[in-house]
Structure formats: C-alpha cells, structure tokens
Design a protein around this motif. Structure first.
Motif, PDB file in Angstrom:
ATOM      1  N   SER A 522       0.833  -1.199   0.000  1.00  0.00           N
ATOM      2  CA  SER A 522       0.000   0.000   0.000  1.00  0.00           C
ATOM      3  C   SER A 522       0.873   1.257   0.000  1.00  0.00           C
ATOM      4  CB  SER A 522      -0.921  -0.023   1.216  1.00  0.00           C
ATOM      5  OG  SER A 522      -0.255  -0.606   2.321  1.00  0.00           O
ATOM      6  N   ILE A 523       2.192   1.050  -0.047  1.00  0.00           N
ATOM      7  CA  ILE A 523       3.088   2.190  -0.181  1.00  0.00           C
ATOM      8  C   ILE A 523       3.716   2.133  -1.567  1.00  0.00           C
ATOM      9  CG2 ILE A 523       3.559   2.684   2.226  1.00  0.00           C
ATOM     10  CD1 ILE A 523       5.854   0.807   2.236  1.00  0.00           C
ATOM     11  N   ILE A 544       0.426  10.934   1.003  1.00  0.00           N
ATOM     12  CA  ILE A 544       1.148  11.151   2.267  1.00  0.00           C
ATOM     13  C   ILE A 544       2.565  10.624   2.118  1.00  0.00           C
ATOM     14  CG2 ILE A 544       1.226  10.574   4.723  1.00  0.00           C
ATOM     15  CD1 ILE A 544      -1.884  10.091   4.419  1.00  0.00           C
ATOM     16  N   LYS A 545       3.531  11.451   2.486  1.00  0.00           N
ATOM     17  CA  LYS A 545       4.943  11.074   2.345  1.00  0.00           C
ATOM     18  C   LYS A 545       5.440  10.461   3.647  1.00  0.00           C
ATOM     19  CE  LYS A 545       9.240  13.315   0.692  1.00  0.00           C
ATOM     20  NZ  LYS A 545      10.080  12.216   1.011  1.00  0.00           N
ATOM     21  N   ILE A 546       6.192   9.383   3.516  1.00  0.00           N
ATOM     22  CA  ILE A 546       6.815   8.776   4.694  1.00  0.00           C
ATOM     23  C   ILE A 546       8.127   9.510   4.963  1.00  0.00           C
ATOM     24  CG2 ILE A 546       7.828   6.666   5.632  1.00  0.00           C
ATOM     25  CD1 ILE A 546       5.863   5.155   3.738  1.00  0.00           C
ATOM     26  N   ALA A 547       8.340   9.913   6.198  1.00  0.00           N
ATOM     27  CA  ALA A 547       9.531  10.722   6.507  1.00  0.00           C
ATOM     28  C   ALA A 547      10.815   9.905   6.395  1.00  0.00           C
ATOM     29  CB  ALA A 547       9.394  11.309   7.910  1.00  0.00           C
ATOM     30  N   ASN A 548      10.752   8.625   6.731  1.00  0.00           N
ATOM     31  CA  ASN A 548      11.962   7.792   6.722  1.00  0.00           C
ATOM     32  C   ASN A 548      11.765   6.528   5.898  1.00  0.00           C
ATOM     33  OD1 ASN A 548      10.058   6.888   8.590  1.00  0.00           O
ATOM     34  ND2 ASN A 548      11.593   5.825   9.821  1.00  0.00           N
ATOM     35  N   ILE A 550      12.311   3.327   3.333  1.00  0.00           N
ATOM     36  CA  ILE A 550      13.501   2.509   3.069  1.00  0.00           C
ATOM     37  C   ILE A 550      14.014   2.755   1.659  1.00  0.00           C
ATOM     38  CG2 ILE A 550      13.417   0.612   4.746  1.00  0.00           C
ATOM     39  CD1 ILE A 550      11.791  -0.977   2.765  1.00  0.00           C
ATOM     40  N   LEU A 557       2.131   6.877   0.624  1.00  0.00           N
ATOM     41  CA  LEU A 557       0.943   6.035   0.806  1.00  0.00           C
ATOM     42  C   LEU A 557       0.019   6.231  -0.389  1.00  0.00           C
ATOM     43  CD1 LEU A 557       0.592   6.715   4.545  1.00  0.00           C
ATOM     44  CD2 LEU A 557       0.357   4.431   3.585  1.00  0.00           C
ATOM     45  N   ARG A 558      -0.484   5.149  -0.915  1.00  0.00           N
ATOM     46  CA  ARG A 558      -1.261   5.230  -2.146  1.00  0.00           C
ATOM     47  C   ARG A 558      -2.594   5.936  -1.954  1.00  0.00           C
ATOM     48  NH1 ARG A 558      -2.822  -1.164  -2.936  1.00  0.00           N
ATOM     49  NH2 ARG A 558      -4.149  -1.373  -1.092  1.00  0.00           N
ATOM     50  N   TYR A 589      -5.367   5.926   1.082  1.00  0.00           N
ATOM     51  CA  TYR A 589      -5.174   6.836   2.210  1.00  0.00           C
ATOM     52  C   TYR A 589      -5.294   8.267   1.716  1.00  0.00           C
ATOM     53  CZ  TYR A 589      -3.348   2.334   3.439  1.00  0.00           C
ATOM     54  OH  TYR A 589      -3.226   0.980   3.621  1.00  0.00           O
ATOM     55  N   LEU A 596       0.295  16.475   6.908  1.00  0.00           N
ATOM     56  CA  LEU A 596      -0.721  15.780   7.678  1.00  0.00           C
ATOM     57  C   LEU A 596      -0.809  16.330   9.109  1.00  0.00           C
ATOM     58  CD1 LEU A 596      -2.435  13.408   6.702  1.00  0.00           C
ATOM     59  CD2 LEU A 596      -0.846  11.881   7.863  1.00  0.00           C
ATOM     60  N   LYS A 597      -2.028  16.714   9.529  1.00  0.00           N
ATOM     61  CA  LYS A 597      -2.202  17.141  10.917  1.00  0.00           C
ATOM     62  C   LYS A 597      -3.041  16.137  11.691  1.00  0.00           C
ATOM     63  CE  LYS A 597      -1.438  22.057  10.553  1.00  0.00           C
ATOM     64  NZ  LYS A 597      -1.522  22.283   9.080  1.00  0.00           N
ATOM     65  N   PRO A 600      -5.568  10.456   8.092  1.00  0.00           N
ATOM     66  CA  PRO A 600      -6.247  10.540   6.801  1.00  0.00           C
ATOM     67  C   PRO A 600      -7.494   9.667   6.773  1.00  0.00           C
ATOM     68  CG  PRO A 600      -4.417   9.003   6.681  1.00  0.00           C
ATOM     69  CD  PRO A 600      -4.379   9.598   8.056  1.00  0.00           C
TER      70      PRO A 600
END
Lengths: 799, 339
Positions: A522-523, A544-548, A550, A557-558, A589, A596-597, A600
């Motif tokens: 799902s990413i 939505i972007k993942i901060a860390n 791999i 996130l799709r 998502y 993002l606050k 989602p």
C-alpha cells in the motif's frame, strides 16, 4: 551482549555444561543465541620448541625441523621463513581442524615425513596479536613446551551471545548475567573485594571539579583523578577477555573503562586532565555554534537538546555517546580523570539517533543505567587501576547525587499474582525464587513484601513479580494443562467486521469468475502520479509522504488502488504469464490536508484487473451487475472521467440515491496501458467497499405466477447507431403494457448493407396475462404496437 | 397333429437358440407367432380336429405358444440389454478431455489464513474490529507502555509521517482503541496490515498481523494457553501442542514466545523446524496492568491476555512457502499452486 564462561565464574560457581547453562538462561528469559568455544579450532594444537632446522634434500624451499612437543620430539617439514632454532611455535598435529578449514594429517613432503604443521595467527583464528602477522606465529617465552595452545594463548573460554531484552538493562553486564545464574543454580554470588589504596594527602579537588547544570539529564556524575599514570599495554588476561567479548584493547586506562563497562554494565570515560580547561567538568546541554571533533574523526555540531560533558570553554564529550579527540587519554597522559555517571536514557537515545553514532556506551545508557551503578563501576575501575599499577589514585571521589540511592520496598498481592499465572506456587518456593534473585522477600497473608534492589528498575507491579516467579519456576508447568478454550472467561457473542465480511463475499464471487487474489504494497513511489495521468487538481494527487522510507520507491501512501494491481499485472506479463485475472482488497489513504495534521481517511476498496482476450467492457459490466445484485441499490452507469480510464469505454457506477460514485470499471486509458507495459485491452475495476457496506440488502416481494401460458416472440429492427439498447428495451416494455413479462437483446449486428451508422438489434420478449390465454390476435396487436412505437420514438424499422 | 405340434416346438426352440440378434428374433417372432405364422396354421387346422380331442389339442397349442412367447420375451430382454450395453459402450467419452466453463481463481494464501483465524475466533466469542493503519504515535506506542525514546522502540523500525503520526508497526494499536471504547469483559481480534522499515528475505516492509485481546475478571496464562492451542490446532491439525518461552513485550507482563509443534513432523524434528520439533510462531502475554490502567480499566479487577501472530509467517508455514517475497510478488504461477 557477549559474556564468557570464565568471566562469569569470577562471580558465581558454575558446575554445569555450557549447553545446559545456555538452556537455563534461555528458558528464564535471557535467550542465548550462540555459544562459541574459543578453542574450537585449537584442538590438537600444542606449543612446540624448534630444536633443529635442516635443509630438505629434495626441495629448495622446504626445511626439516625437529620439534619438542613435550610428549616427544617430532619431525615437521615447513616452508616457513620466519622461524629459528629455540623459537616457541604453535604446532598442529594430526587430527587438528584449523580456523581456515585446513585438516591436518601425517604426510610425506617430497619424500620426507612430516607429522604436523606450524601455524600462523590466521590458521588459529587469533585476532589480538602484536607480532608479525605474516608467517608462523612466534609465541611468548612464557609458553610451556607441550602445553595446549588454547591455554598458552588464554583461548580456552566459552563465549555466550545473549539477547538481553529491553526491560533488563541490568543484564547488559557480566554481573547481571551472573546474578541470573546464581538464582537459577541456587548458588550464592561470590563477594568481590574492590579494594584500592589512595594517596591520602592529595585530594581530587586539586585536579578537577564537577558542576552538573542539568540534573534531569544527568542524575549522577562521579569523578576522580589518577596521577602518575603509566600508559602501557594491559596484561594478557584482561586483553583476552576484552577481545573475547568483541572489544579491541587499546591501553591500560581505556581497557579498564571498557572492562568495567562489560563487567558491571557501567560505561566510563577517561579524560587527559591536562586538556580540561579550568580543571573543570561542566555537564550541560550544547550551545548554538558549538561543535566537537570526536574519536571517530568526525566533527558534530551540538545543540541545546544534546547533553555534553564540557570543560570551562568547550564540549569535550557527547555525553554517554562518544569522547572528543582533544581530551582522550593517550600515551603522554600523566594524569587521568575518570568519569562514572548516569544519563537519562531518552536523551542519549535521541542524540545518538540524531548524530548517527552508536557505541557500547550508548547501548547501555539508552536502555538505562541505574543510579546505583556509577558507584560500583567507579570502585571496580579504581580497584583495577590499583591492581594493574596503572597510576596513583588521589583521595576522594566527586559525587553529584543528592540522595544516596536506596532499595525500593514494595508490596504485592499474592492472590493477584497467582490469578495472572493461573497457578498457585507454594510460599516457600516463591520466597526462594525471589530471594535468589536478590529481591529480599517476606510473605504476610496475601501480602508479599519485597525489597527491590536499585538495579531492578523494571519491577513495579504484581505482573512484574508474576513474571519473575514463572520464569524461574519454569513455563513447562503449562504443558500439562489441557483446559477448554476460555473456560474461565465470561460468555461473549462473536461478531464479524462488516467490511471484512462484505469483502470476503465479493472475493469469493470474484474467485468464481476466475480472478486470483493478490496482496500488494500500500506504499508506492511518487511517479505513480505520472504513470496514472493524475493531475494536480485530482484528489488522488496528494499522497502522504513517509519521513523515513527505506527507498523512494516505497516513499508514499497510495491514493488509488490502480497502481498496485496494474504493476502486478505488468510484472506477470514480463514473466510470460499472458492471460490472467487478479484482484486486491485494500485501502487507499486520502489526507484531509498536507502536511498531515490529523489521520487521513482510509477507504476500503476492491480492485480487479483482467488481461484476457475473452474479456471486454461488457464482461466487467456483467460481473459488476452480479456483484451489486445483493444490495438495495438503484444505480446508473455514466461514462467515467477517471484519469486512468478510457473515457469512452469506462463507466462510473452512480448511486442514484445520493449521486455518489460507488466505483468505476472499463478499459484502462491507452496511455496508462503503455506506461505499465500492459496490452491496450486491459480491463480494470475499483469498487468502494465503504459505500457498499452501508447499503441494505435487497428486499424481495414475490408475485403469484400466472396460470396461463406465456408467449415468446423475436423481432429484429434496424436503427441508428446512437440509439441505445436501453432506449429500445424501455420502448418495448411500455408497448407491451400489462402483458409485459420480459425482454432481452440477443444479437447486435453491424454491416454496410444495413446502412451507414445503422445497426440491427434482435431481441426476444415474453408476453403473459394473469387473466387468460392470449389469442393470436392479441399477440399480433402487441407486436404491431411495439413496432409502431419503435418507429415513432426512435425511427427503427423492422428488419 | 400332436406330433406336428411337438416337432414344431422343437424346431422353434432350436431356431430360437440359434438366434443372434433382436432383428432375427423379430423375424422368428413373425414366423412362429404372426398372423401367417406356423402356430396360426395349427389353430386354423383345429376345425378338422375331432371334437373330443379339441380341448387337448387346444391345450397343446396354447402351451406351445406360451413356451415360445416366453422364450422370445426372455431373448428379447437379453438382446435389448445387450444392445443398450453396446450403445453405452459406443457413447463412451474421454473424461480426461479439458473441462468447460470459467476456471475458478483463488484467494491469496495470506487471506485464507486470515479468514480461518477470524472464523475460529468469532466462534469463540471474539468481536472482529479494524483500525487505522496511519496512526497516532500514542496508540501505537505510548498507550502500550512505550513512551517516546523508550528502548523498546528499537525492537521495531517504524515508518514515521511526522513526530506524531506513523504507519502502525503493530495491530496492537487497535487494542488501545478497543480498550478505551469497550467495557470489559470483552474479546476482540484485529486483523490488518502493518508496516516496518525492514526489507530482506524474511522481512517485508508491509506485513500482516492478527492481534487478539481478552479482558475479563478471571483470565490467566492458562486461558491464553488453551485458547492458542485451539487456534493453532485449527491451522495445523488436531494434535498440535504449544509451549511458552519467556520473552519481553512492553505491553504484556509476563510475556511469552509461543512455539507450536512443527506441523510437518509433529514434533519429532525435521528440516522445516531445523530439528527442534517446534516452530516459533507468535508473541503473547498477560496485558501489563499499566496498559490496562492507561486505558481506564481497573487492573485490580480485570486481567487480560493478548496475542499477535504474524499472519505472513503462518501462511508460509501452512503452505510450506519457501520464500516470503513470493507472497508479495503475486506471480500467477505461484497463486495457481495454491488452488
């Protein structure tokens, strides 16, 4: 965490095999992951003394040596160049299996008997060796002829690699594991005499003072000084121990700090006193603009969130993590300052993460060094300084702790402990287990009173004591229970999740249509947007972007199901799977805003795809109709404008109740097909499960069946291409009036002979009355009306 | 005439015995019994028989007719049966020819296991609930006794969106939400996707967990054991036994690793279980009273247990899947094997 058998034996008598010990430790919560015998490659290797070296008669590069191996004098042929008569060397005899895989047998070399081989450090697996690394290892003169080499090299220990759990920082040490063993074997810990002499008339205040500015981050800081330091190599026994647990020996002072780190779990640091500006240690957080060059040669900026050990002018250590290059102990150190402290674990962990440096110290501090530990560590370090004659210990130890740490006195409830465990353990056994673990305990009725040592920071409540009891009592006790499941539980009614249940229904249906279920990530990557022609105006654009992440490929996130399943389809095609149908149930998502606050919207979807020559838009239409049949749903199909669909061969399923789009299906956009290396005729569908799950099940109201026979008739008409089948069937239905039973199209035919932009539509219909058998006349009247109406409404002609 | 009838009967019987087919039989039937047939000629000749002999003669003819008719009927039955048999024989098809209609697809092995676990737990009175995959740090960690910068955070590499929001690293987050919303006693399971920054032969960044939680007044390790025995027996077979080994999870105390007897060798030791006879399958334990209290449940009154198998691992063991990555590649050749 590595510990060695001999080191443990300093603290507790161990009279069982290493394997049995490992099993005991594992079964009580300290999992032994590996046992390494240091002498594994040293069997049948002994110390030999070279008595005579003569030239090999038939080989220029070989020598024949007569060697005293204690039990006898033996002959060895060698090509070694770095040996001479009277050298002590390791001799591997027949049967030895060396570290580099060589197996030793008696042999003849160019016709001369050789009963073994001289060994290099590599062949023995020795890593700590100061001599010439090439050629044969020349042993120190204290080695005894005939002695096993493992003994001569102090390599007869057994090393255990233990996986210490995060709740037991106290077990990150030899003494910690020894305490566990003491409890397991019911043998007392050996008292350690940590004595040393100090120089009574020279106080530590003459060398250093300590100021802790942040005692939350540094609850305790101890320091003292050692003058007349003689920096030298540590004795062999100490070096060997460090090496065996994976620490490189450096010099006596540094080795002492590392030895204490392993033995007592107390990280220590040694400063060269002459580099401490103002003879002062200040424990404070960093300031903007400050930086420090550390032992790994890197320079790090420090900030107000990082705890540093500083002198009057500058930071000299990043607290608990790594020491500065400028202040460390080196060969010209004459006075050393020893630090033994404890730092707040969260702060150490944060700083270590931030600068990306993790040391043996960090590993302990971030798990938690208890407040009693610095004192014990300091005593052991000074005891070692004293016994190794590394310098003169000055009088006094600075200690910033405000209150001496005290054992906690806690009360627990035995009945609650046994309720958790489900078993009752006799009081005597409870007391012996806890007392062996160092928790001085008393039982008074239901109350269990324990004095919890400072180092057991993990013990707080009944459950913690329950675990101590059961891990020592043995979990095998549960093997004999065969109760009915949840026998003691209150009866509750099981209940499925509605979304999952609906998904399952749809999945089974899709399987019946030949679809295989897939599980996709799902990413996804950011470039999905380009591949699926998603533009900035689309709600699908904001991922939505993942901060860390791999990798960048898995950084977002799709927001749509399409990418995952089309990629899977594409992968299958690249693997020469040419015809298949796939589906996936999953989530997308959709953020309410970016960045993002709040959480989602996670929307459940079913997506499916077909790469199959037999399928087309109408195959999918049929599947969709059948999937939706179960719901109380009035829907229309409208041409879809979803960006990744073919605008003319795809449809949105629109709920006519609220005009919401429930899903979309059809042929994918030709550009998307190209982007994914898929055939043009790839069909895709996505259905919003959340919008289906709220719908009611379709209700039914069954009519009586007519007693009179039904009549079937077929008609074929020719009409304009733009007339829809729906228009035709609606007209037919209306023309039939209350005789209408049903109508369906069975052939659509296009040919130039019929006319340009024309089609022939053949349909059958069924007429039936509730009142009587229909006469030919009545039937013909209806047929005529059908044709008349079709001509009038849509200009159709009978074919 | 008497002799004639007898010799006719003998001849007829002989001819019938030699008759080989239904067609021949029909011809013989006409020949013997038909309107122009031989027996009819005897009847016709009756008018010349003296009156006192008539009954006897009539009797004789009738007997002959009955005998022949009986014989013909028998033969007819035999021939018809034979003919049907021949017909059936000739209609025989090759049943190994391919089947018609749409070939069925199949569920993914992962979801087959999920469904089995869910059904088994629902039967035992569990409520199935799901929760968000993008989750607040609070639900994934803090409310589970793992404050920020706690060493237990190192047990898993977590994907973060920002300081406060992450991709859940465990379905235990749903536990917390459930504990805050439900009144004990309750039993819940929560299946779903989870995420960790880990990717190699045995770890996938996206994986799946099945978290279970029971909170009740009299729940102990024994209930945990009996419940898990039932669940794992359902997956791996009736004789499955489980054992506990001590472990550590911040939200349970005591915590255990749960091993089950190897489904391949039943505990004797084989390649699959590396000779140990057991397979390490999941973590479990009694819910830490601190966690109960944090969610507003009176830990003096209630106890609870939790368990959380990785479903990917279970699916691999059940189907003897050699490589985790096959599960996520979705090669149709892989999926077809699981039909």
């Amino acid at each position: 965490m590595k510990v060695t058998l001999n080191w443990l034996k300093d603290f507790v008598d161990i009279d069982i095999s290493p394997e049995a010990l490992a099993k005991l430790l594992t079964n009580s919560g300290n999992e032994v992951e590996e046992i390494v015998y240091q002498d594994k490659y040293l069997k049948n290797v002994v110390v030999g003394k070279i008595l005579e070296i003569t030239k090999h008669p038939n080989a220029e590069k070989l020598d024949i040596c007569q060697v005293d191996i204690g039990s006898k004098i033996t002959q060895i042929v060698t090509a070694a160049k770095n040996i001479k008569v009277n050298d002590l060397v390791p001799v591997s005899l027949a049967g030895a299996n060396l570290a580099n895989g060589i197996h030793i047998e008696n042999s003849k070399l160019r016709g001369v008997d050789s009963f073994g081989m001289f060994c290099s450090i590599e062949e023995l697996g020795v890593t700590d060796y100061d001599g010439e690394k090439d050629g044969i290892m020349i042993l120190d003169s204290d080695a005894k002829v005939g002695q096993d080499i493992s003994e001569a090299l102090c390599m007869n220990d057994v090393i255990f690699d233990i996986n210490v759990t995060a709740n037991r920082p106290d077990c990150m040490s030899i003494i910690g594991i020894a305490r566990e063993i003491s409890a397991l074997l019911n043998k007392p810990l050996k008292q350690q005499l940590l004595n040393y002499d100090t120089c009574a008339n020279d106080d530590v205040s003459n060398y250093v003072s300590v100021e802790v500015k942040n005692d939350t981050l540094c609850p305790r800081y101890m320091a003292t000084a050692i003058k007349d330091v003689k920096i030298q190599k540590s004795p062999k026994w100490l070096r060997t121990r460090l090496v065996s647990v994976g620490i490189k020996p450096i010099n006596n002072i540094v080795d002492i700090t590392n030895y204490v780190l392993v033995e007592y779990g107390q990280p220590m640091h040694a400063f060269d006193q002459k580099y401490l500006d103002g003879d002062k240690i200040i424990v404070r957080t960093g300031k903007k603009g400050e930086s420090i060059k550390v032992l790994n040669q890197n320079t790090y900026d420090v900030d107000e969130n990082m705890l540093c050990i500083c002198d009057e002018k500058k930071p000299v250590v990043i607290a608990g993590i790594i020491g500065g290059l400028n202040s460390c102990v080196s060969d010209d150190t004459t006075t050393a300052v020893l630090e033994s402290a404890c730092f707040e674990r969260a702060s150490i962990r944060r700083t270590s993460r931030k600068i990306g440096v993790r040391t043996d110290s960090t590993a302990r501090f971030e798990k938690g060094v208890d407040i009693g530990s610095p004192e014990l560590g300091m005593q052991r370090a000074l005891n070692l300084v004293y016994t190794l004659k590394a310098g003169t210990i000055v009088n006094g130890i600075i200690d910033t702790v405000k209150e001496k740490p005290k054992n906690k006195h806690l009360c627990f409830s035995l009945s609650r402990i046994f309720k958790l465990l489900g078993i009752t353990v006799e009081s005597q056994k409870v007391l012996s287990i806890l007392n062996n673990l160092g928790l001085e305990s008393k039982i008074d009725g239901d109350i269990l009173k324990c004095e919890v040592p400072v180092y057991r920071t993990d013990i707080e409540n009944d459950a913690d004591i329950a675990e101590e009891i059961i891990r020592m009592y043995g979990y095998e006790v549960y093997d004999k229970f065969n109760n009915l499941p949840l026998y003691n539980a209150t009866v509750t009614v099981g209940e499925h999740d509605r979304v999952l249940l609906l998904e399952r229904k749809l999945k089974y249906a899709l399987c019946d249509y030949g679809f295989y279920e897939t599980v996709n990530f799902s990413i996804c990557s950011d470039d999905v947007k380009q591949k699926l022609l998603i533009d900035e105006q689309s709600t699908l654009y904001n991922m939505i972007k993942i901060a860390n992440p791999i990798s960048e490929d898995l950084g977002y996130l799709r927001t749509t199901m399409a990418n995952a399943i089309l990629s899977t389809a594409s992968k299958n095609i690249s693997r020469k799977n040419n015809s298949f149908k796939l589906f996936e149930a999953g989530r997308v998502y959709l953020p309410k805003e970016l960045p993002l606050k709040e959480l989602p919207n996670e929307v459940n979807y079913m997506s499916f795809v077909s790469v199959n020559a037999n399928d087309d838009f109408f195959t999918f239409k049929g599947i969709i109709e059948n999937l939706l049949r179960q719901f109380d749903l009035n829907y229309a199909l409208n041409y879809s404008n979803l960006c990744y669909m073919h605008p003319g061969i795809s449809a949105d399923i629109v709920n006519l109740q609220n005009n919401e789009v429930i899903g979309t299906f059809g042929q994918i956009h030709p550009q998307v097909a190209k982007n994914f290396d898929l055939p043009t005729k790839t069909y895709y569908a996505e259905i919003n499960i959340d919008k289906l799950v709220v719908l009611k099940e379709k209700g039914h109201s069954v009519k009586m069946l007519s007693k009179y026979p039904a009549v079937d008739r077929d008609l074929a008409i020719i009409c304009d291409e733009n007339i829809t089948i729906e228009q035709i069937l609606q007209s037919v239905k209306k023309s039939c009036g209350n005789l209408y039973y049903g109508a369906k199209v069975f052939d659509i035919y296009r040919n130039i002979n019929i006319g340009e932009n024309k089609k022939s539509v053949a349909f059958s219909f069924k007429l039936q009355s509730y009142e009587k058998t229909l006469t030919d006349e009545e039937i013909n009247q209806t047929v005529n009306k059908i044709l008349k109406d079709l001509k009038y409404k849509i200009g159709a002609q009978l074919r | 005439m008497k002799e004639q009838i007898n010799s006719f009967l003998k001849k007829a019987q002989k001819e019938l015995n030699e008759c080989k087919s239904l067609k021949d039989l029909n011809e013989l039937k006409v020949k013997f019994l038909g309107k122009q047939g031989e027996l009819t000629s005897f009847l016709k000749a009756m008018k010349d028989v003296p009156k006192e002999e008539k009954p006897q003669m009539g009797q004789l003819i009738n007997n002959a007719r009955n005998t022949i008719e009986q014989r013909i009927n028998d033969l007819q039955n035999i021939f018809e049966k034979q003919e049907l048999l021949n017909k059936l024989q000739n209609e025989k098809i090759d049943i190994t020819e391919p089947s018609k209609g749409i070939e069925k697809g199949e569920l993914h092995p992962l979801y087959k296991v999920f469904d089995k676990l869910i059904d088994c737990c629902v039967e035992m009175g569990f409520k199935v609930i799901t929760g968000p995959e993008v989750e607040y740090d609070y639900y994934n960690f803090e409310a589970l006794n793992v404050p920020k910068d706690h060493p237990a955070r190192d047990m898993q590499d977590t994907f973060f969106v920002n300081d406060n929001i992450l991709l859940r690293s465990q379905t235990s987050s749903v536990q917390v939400r459930a504990m805050q919303n439900l009144k004990p006693p309750f039993k819940i399971v929560s299946p779903g996707r989870t995420y960790r920054a880990d990717s190699d032969a045995t770890h996938s960044p996206v994986f799946h967990q099945f978290e279970g939680l029971v909170v009740d007044e009299n729940i102990s390790m024994i209930d945990l054991k009996s419940m898990l025995t039932k669940l794992l027996s359902m997956l791996f077979g009736e004789n499955t036994k489980i054992r506990f080994r001590p472990s550590y999870f911040p939200f349970t105390e005591p915590s255990v690793e749960v091993d089950a007897t190897c489904p391949s060798c039943g505990g004797k030791g084989c390649n699959l279980c590396k000779g140990t006879g057991f397979m390490e399958l999941l973590g479990a334990g009694m819910v830490n009273p601190k966690v109960l209290e944090m969610s507003g449940i009176d830990s003096k009154k209630y106890t609870g247990f939790a368990f959380g198998p990785g479903v990917d691992r279970l699916a691999m063991v059940v189907n003897k899947i050699p490589d985790l990555r096959m599960m996520f590649e979705n090669d149709i050749k892989f999926l077809e094997q699981l039909k």
